[in-house]
Write a protein that holds these residues in place. Structure first.
Motif, PDB file in Angstrom:
ATOM      1  N   ASN A 197      32.944   2.771  12.120  1.00 21.40           N
ATOM      2  CA  ASN A 197      32.121   2.171  12.729  1.00 21.40           C
ATOM      3  C   ASN A 197      31.073   2.048  11.495  1.00 21.40           C
ATOM      4  O   ASN A 197      30.807   3.088  10.423  1.00 21.40           O
ATOM      5  N   LEU A 199      26.110   2.387  11.753  1.00 17.66           N
ATOM      6  CA  LEU A 199      25.413   2.883  12.514  1.00 17.66           C
ATOM      7  C   LEU A 199      25.005   1.037  12.000  1.00 17.66           C
ATOM      8  O   LEU A 199      23.915   1.664  10.664  1.00 17.66           O
ATOM      9  N   ASP A 201      21.886   0.690  14.449  1.00 14.06           N
ATOM     10  CA  ASP A 201      20.511   0.324  14.511  1.00 14.06           C
ATOM     11  C   ASP A 201      19.085   1.045  13.194  1.00 14.06           C
ATOM     12  O   ASP A 201      19.609   1.986  12.981  1.00 14.06           O
ATOM     13  N   LEU A 214      23.344  14.276  11.862  1.00 14.80           N
ATOM     14  CA  LEU A 214      23.654  13.516  10.489  1.00 14.80           C
ATOM     15  C   LEU A 214      23.227  12.992   9.151  1.00 14.80           C
ATOM     16  O   LEU A 214      24.066  12.897   8.520  1.00 14.80           O
ATOM     17  N   SER A 262      25.675   2.358  18.448  1.00 10.67           N
ATOM     18  CA  SER A 262      24.288   2.349  18.467  1.00 10.67           C
ATOM     19  C   SER A 262      24.095   3.978  17.952  1.00 10.67           C
ATOM     20  O   SER A 262      24.831   4.894  17.535  1.00 10.67           O
ATOM     21  N   TYR A 263      22.938   4.564  17.178  1.00 11.62           N
ATOM     22  CA  TYR A 263      22.379   5.375  17.135  1.00 11.62           C
ATOM     23  C   TYR A 263      22.721   7.018  18.421  1.00 11.62           C
ATOM     24  O   TYR A 263      23.683   7.590  17.382  1.00 11.62           O
ATOM     25  N   LEU A 266      27.071   6.802  18.209  1.00  9.61           N
ATOM     26  CA  LEU A 266      27.008   7.473  16.755  1.00  9.61           C
ATOM     27  C   LEU A 266      27.090   9.389  16.829  1.00  9.61           C
ATOM     28  O   LEU A 266      27.884  10.125  16.514  1.00  9.61           O
ATOM     29  N   ARG A 267      26.084   9.820  17.257  1.00 14.71           N
ATOM     30  CA  ARG A 267      25.662  11.225  17.449  1.00 14.71           C
ATOM     31  C   ARG A 267      26.053  11.978  18.788  1.00 14.71           C
ATOM     32  O   ARG A 267      26.816  12.631  18.069  1.00 14.71           O
TER      33      ARG A 267
END
Length: 551
Positions: A197, A199, A201, A214, A262-263, A266-267
């Protein structure tokens, strides 16, 4: 002390802690999706991806995790330009070097670079200011799945017609297969699917309050912007996608999947991956970890949150059912109205199910609750048949009440009718499985035949209890609090039947319990409440009313 003040019950305390746990967990998960704020643009790392730069994707294979020579890498795939705003899937053909076919390792190296970079100069890719790098293992050691074969001599794996065995050979194919299974060792397997993936965003990240998950993935350019975050999704690396590497397997296919992320997601994925790493040291096997991965990778994000809430409710109802079940049977002195054969059947069936799940290498998420349930059912048998331990000897009390005597007569009558249907079905199912279904061993056939009988016809053993309820025109002798908690869990199990990987027969049994639950509810409605009957605490409704008046 205030008069009339009572301490809260254990159920109230547990429910309060459960609500607090749910709220705290939801708040923690929600914080992952909240974009960080920056007082001023200079206090943030701004994303380069916001400017929509043109990028190319380069994928290499290498037998080394950290290659250092020009010949250490082989270009596998180049995509220029790389459309990182859209998901895509590429099927690539990978050549397997000789050392990989001899139980060696292979790695995938991914680069995001500006489009003018020459892919042949890979050793300089990491030096470019706007290059982003990540890697993923393409091989891992894994024990091959045990082969199945027809116990009467036909090889079911090859799918060929039965051939006569050479009489000069001292061993049958079944014996050879069993010896092969005993000597199996972990060998190199190829990961046929890799997901990564980026990111996308355009989120600014504060310099002084950078999210820790991150922080290790950030790489800055000379202007202080952070480069696109390239993340290899390890949760999608499943055991089902492994291909055994044999000495003759020189080429195989690799499915390279990409999806923008998306943010918040991902987190969340990074949090899950970090939580899985220490689980192996706690005794979880690779299969157990794979089952947990499946819950995350095979479900949508919204369904995942629903699953989390439902799993928490399942644990709460399991605890409450366990508490009330133990309280009911611990204070039970008479078996009047309860079917002893059903209690014995529950213990036997739970033991069979546990052995079957153990034989199938089922996830610990399913195996542990089945084992605990089996122990509880065995304890109930000692209460139902008045068995107690004196020293090192088991003593059976033969004196029973008139109510128990009448119940056992009805129970024997129900079992007699049931045997006319159940035993032929069990025998026919076992013979059919022996003739037409492949198995790993005779023990596997025995356990599968028994558990198929439990799953397919086990609900028939509940008929004697339904028969007793019908004859007595009462359901007051049943532990209704325990029953209702377990009934709620049957519907929760229906959801888990689609989320957690389990044998098909075990999945079907979850839906069978719904039918039984509805029948009991119908009997509950059919037979009105009679306060002269004994409830699950050994009291009548009239006695409880008089006790309340005295208080």
């Amino acid at each position: 002390m205030l008069e009339g003040y009572r301490l809260p019950s254990l159920t109230t305390v547990v429910c309060g802690l459960f609500v607090a746990y749910i709220l705290q967990s939801l708040w923690t998960l929600g914080q992952l999706f909240v974009h960080p704020s920056c007082p001023a643009p200079s206090d943030c790392y701004q994303p380069l991806i916001a400017q929509k730069p043109s990028l190319q994707l380069l994928a290499y294979t290498s037998p080394y995790r950290s290659p250092s020579r020009p010949n250490d890498l082989e270009l596998l795939h180049r995509l220029n330009p790389f459309p990182y705003d859209e998901p895509r899937e590429d099927v690539l053909e990978v050549s397997l070097p000789l050392h990989v076919r001899k139980n060696g390792s292979l790695f995938l190296h991914l680069f995001l670079t500006p489009p003018h970079i020459d892919p042949e100069g890979w050793y300089e890719l990491d030096r470019w200011e706007h290059s982003v790098y990540s890697f993923a293992p393409l091989t891992q050691y894994h024990v091959p799945e045990a082969s199945t074969f027809n116990l009467l001599g036909e090889d079911m794996n090859k799918g060929k017609d039965t051939k006569k065995q050479d009489s000069s050979k001292p061993k049958t194919s079944s014996n050879k297969q069993e010896e092969k299974q005993k000597t199996q060792k972990a060998v190199t397997h190829f990961q046929s699917q890799v997901t990564f993936n980026i990111l996308t965003d355009p989120v600014g990240l504060p310099k002084h309050d950078l999210p820790y998950d991150l922080g290790h993935a950030l790489r800055l350019d000379s202007r202080g912007r952070y480069l696109p975050i390239l993340h290899v999704d390890s949760l999608s690396a499943r055991i089902r996608d492994l291909v055994e590497v044999t000495p003759t397997l020189k080429r195989t296919n690799l499915t390279l999947k990409y999806a923008p992320v998306s943010y918040g997601k991902l987190r969340l994925w990074m949090q899950f991956e970090g939580a899985l790493r220490p689980m192996a040291s706690l005794g979880f096997s690779a299969k157990d970890l794979d089952e947990v991965k499946g819950v995350f990778s095979d479900t949508s994000l919204y369904f995942l949150f629903v699953t989390f809430l439902v799993a928490a409710l399942h644990m709460l109802f399991d605890f409450l059912a366990f508490k009330n079940d133990i309280a009911f049977w611990r204070g039970r002195t008479s078996m009047a109205g309860l079917s002893p054969s059903y209690v014995a059947w529950r213990a036997i069936s739970q033991a069979i199910v546990f052995l079957y799940l153990l034989e199938e290498n089922t996830s610990m998420l399913v195996l542990v609750p089945a084992g605990v349930g089996g122990i509880i059912e065995l304890w109930k048998v000692t209460k139902a048949f008045h068995i107690r331990l004196e020293g090192w000897r088991l003593k059976v009390e033969h004196s029973i009440t008139s109510g128990e005597s009448a119940t056992r007569a009805l129970d024997s009558q129900g079992i007699r009718y049931l045997s006319y249907l159940l035993y032929p079905l069990l025998v026919c199912g076992a013979v059919y499985s022996l003739l037409y279904t492949p198995h790993r061993s005779w023990y596997s056939w025995l356990i599968n035949s028994l558990v198929n009988g439990v799953y397919a016809f086990g609900f028939l053993f509940m008929l004697p209890q339904l028969f007793i309820n019908y004859k007595l025109k009462s359901v007051a002798h049943l532990p209704w609090k325990t029953f209702m908690y377990k009934a709620f869990n049957t519907f929760i199990d229906d959801l888990f039947a689609f989320v957690i990987t389990m044998p098909t027969a075990h999945r079907v049994a979850c839906f069978r319990d719904d039918v039984v639950f509805l029948i009991y509810l119908f009997q509950r409605w059919l037979y009105p409440v009679d306060k002269s009957r004994v409830n699950e605490f050994g009291e009548t409704g009239e006695e409880a009313t008089q006790k309340e008046k005295k208080e």
